[in-house]
Design a protein around this motif. Structure first.
Motif, mmCIF file in Angstrom:
data_model
loop_
_atom_site.group_PDB
_atom_site.id
_atom_site.type_symbol
_atom_site.label_atom_id
_atom_site.label_comp_id
_atom_site.label_asym_id
_atom_site.label_seq_id
_atom_site.Cartn_x
_atom_site.Cartn_y
_atom_site.Cartn_z
ATOM 1 N N LEU A 34 5.107 -22.486 -5.260
ATOM 2 C CA LEU A 34 4.757 -21.177 -5.808
ATOM 3 C C LEU A 34 5.162 -21.064 -7.276
ATOM 4 C CD1 LEU A 34 3.705 -18.296 -5.408
ATOM 5 C CD2 LEU A 34 5.990 -17.648 -4.576
ATOM 6 N N ILE A 35 6.391 -21.478 -7.600
ATOM 7 C CA ILE A 35 6.840 -21.367 -8.989
ATOM 8 C C ILE A 35 6.086 -22.347 -9.882
ATOM 9 C CG2 ILE A 35 8.748 -23.042 -8.947
ATOM 10 C CD1 ILE A 35 10.417 -21.000 -10.503
ATOM 11 N N THR A 36 5.704 -23.511 -9.337
ATOM 12 C CA THR A 36 4.896 -24.469 -10.098
ATOM 13 C C THR A 36 3.517 -23.884 -10.397
ATOM 14 O OG1 THR A 36 6.049 -26.326 -9.062
ATOM 15 C CG2 THR A 36 3.935 -26.791 -10.090
ATOM 16 N N LYS A 37 2.949 -23.196 -9.411
ATOM 17 C CA LYS A 37 1.636 -22.567 -9.592
ATOM 18 C C LYS A 37 1.703 -21.496 -10.683
ATOM 19 C CE LYS A 37 -1.871 -19.920 -7.050
ATOM 20 N NZ LYS A 37 -2.228 -19.309 -5.738
ATOM 21 N N ASP A 38 2.788 -20.692 -10.702
ATOM 22 C CA ASP A 38 2.932 -19.651 -11.717
ATOM 23 C C ASP A 38 3.143 -20.247 -13.096
ATOM 24 O OD1 ASP A 38 2.570 -17.759 -9.801
ATOM 25 O OD2 ASP A 38 4.694 -17.238 -9.575
ATOM 26 N N LEU A 39 3.871 -21.381 -13.177
ATOM 27 C CA LEU A 39 4.058 -22.044 -14.475
ATOM 28 C C LEU A 39 2.722 -22.549 -15.022
ATOM 29 C CD1 LEU A 39 7.378 -24.047 -13.902
ATOM 30 C CD2 LEU A 39 7.014 -22.181 -15.539
ATOM 31 N N ASN A 40 1.895 -23.072 -14.140
ATOM 32 C CA ASN A 40 0.567 -23.524 -14.570
ATOM 33 C C ASN A 40 -0.271 -22.342 -15.048
ATOM 34 O OD1 ASN A 40 1.057 -26.220 -13.969
ATOM 35 N ND2 ASN A 40 0.362 -26.009 -11.841
#
Length: 236
Positions: free
Chosen positions: A197-203
């Motif tokens: 989830l946090i990786t998706k938001d960083l992208n």
């Protein structure tokens, strides 16, 4: 392959898989050895019954000679190569009688100082098991003699049981292993969902779709999200 080796999920699955393989291998060895011991104990009891059968049919004559009838309750004693053999020796190891099935076999050597009333079970080699039984016999005329009854059986009885158990055990351990791997994979994906989830938001921030990390992250990741938001704000 290099990307896969760097993957946290791959490393966790590979590590857990190796642990499972080592655990199941250890379990298989322990269970097989325990089953073999149980099968050997069952064989020992069978051989003891055969010795009692020989004792019930034998007779110590007034002349001091031991008489063994030709017809035995166990037909395997009569058939050569049947896998079941019997020997009777005096205390000095002199052979008194042997079953027709044992023709061509070496006479087994009983252990020294076995002692009247005692028995001894052993695997002389992987091919055959032996049970020796020492008895002090006294007839009505007062004649007393010591004999050692020995019954042997080929290891086929134990080997076949162990082989069947090994195949059944291997099948069920494989089934359990597959089920556990599927469960571990599912739990791993669920456990790593906050990271995804946090990786998706960083992208999304990199693509300009978001300005800050504003998702509901796991407690362990909230500090990281706050630091990243402070860094992003400072850079801007």
């Amino acid at each position: 392959n290099q990307v896969r080796r760097k993957s946290l999920s791959f490393r966790l699955l590979a590590t857990e898989g190796l642990v499972l393989v080592a655990f199941f291998a250890l379990v298989a060895v322990v269970l097989e050895q325990s089953f073999r011991e149980s099968a050997e104990e069952a064989l020992k009891e069978r051989l003891q019954v055969q010795i009692y059968s020989l004792l019930s049919s034998a007779e110590l004559k007034n002349s001091g000679d031991l008489f063994i009838p030709t017809n035995q309750a166990e037909p395997r004693f009569v058939n050569p190569g049947s896998g079941l053999y019997a020997f009777i020796q005096q205390a000095n190891k002199t052979l008194v009688w042997r079953s027709p099935s044992s023709i061509g076999l070496d006479v087994p050597v009983p252990p020294e100082k076995l002692g009247a009333g005692n028995s001894y079970f052993l695997a002389d080699n992987p091919r055959r098991y032996f049970l020796h039984y020492d008895i002090l016999w006294k007839n009505l005329s007062g004649i007393e003699k010591e004999y050692i009854f020995t019954v042997a059986e080929d290891s086929e009885f134990v080997s076949q049981q162990v082989e069947r158990f090994r195949k059944t055990l291997g099948f069920w351990l494989a089934i359990i292993g597959i089920v556990l791997i599927i469960l571990q994979f599912s739990l791993l994906r669920w456990s790593l969902k906050p990271l995804r989830l946090i990786t998706k938001d960083l992208n999304a921030i990199e693509n300009g779709e978001k300005t800050l990390l504003d998702g509901e992250y796991a407690t362990e990741l909230q500090g990281l999200a706050g630091n990243l938001n402070a860094f992003i704000t400072h850079e801007r």
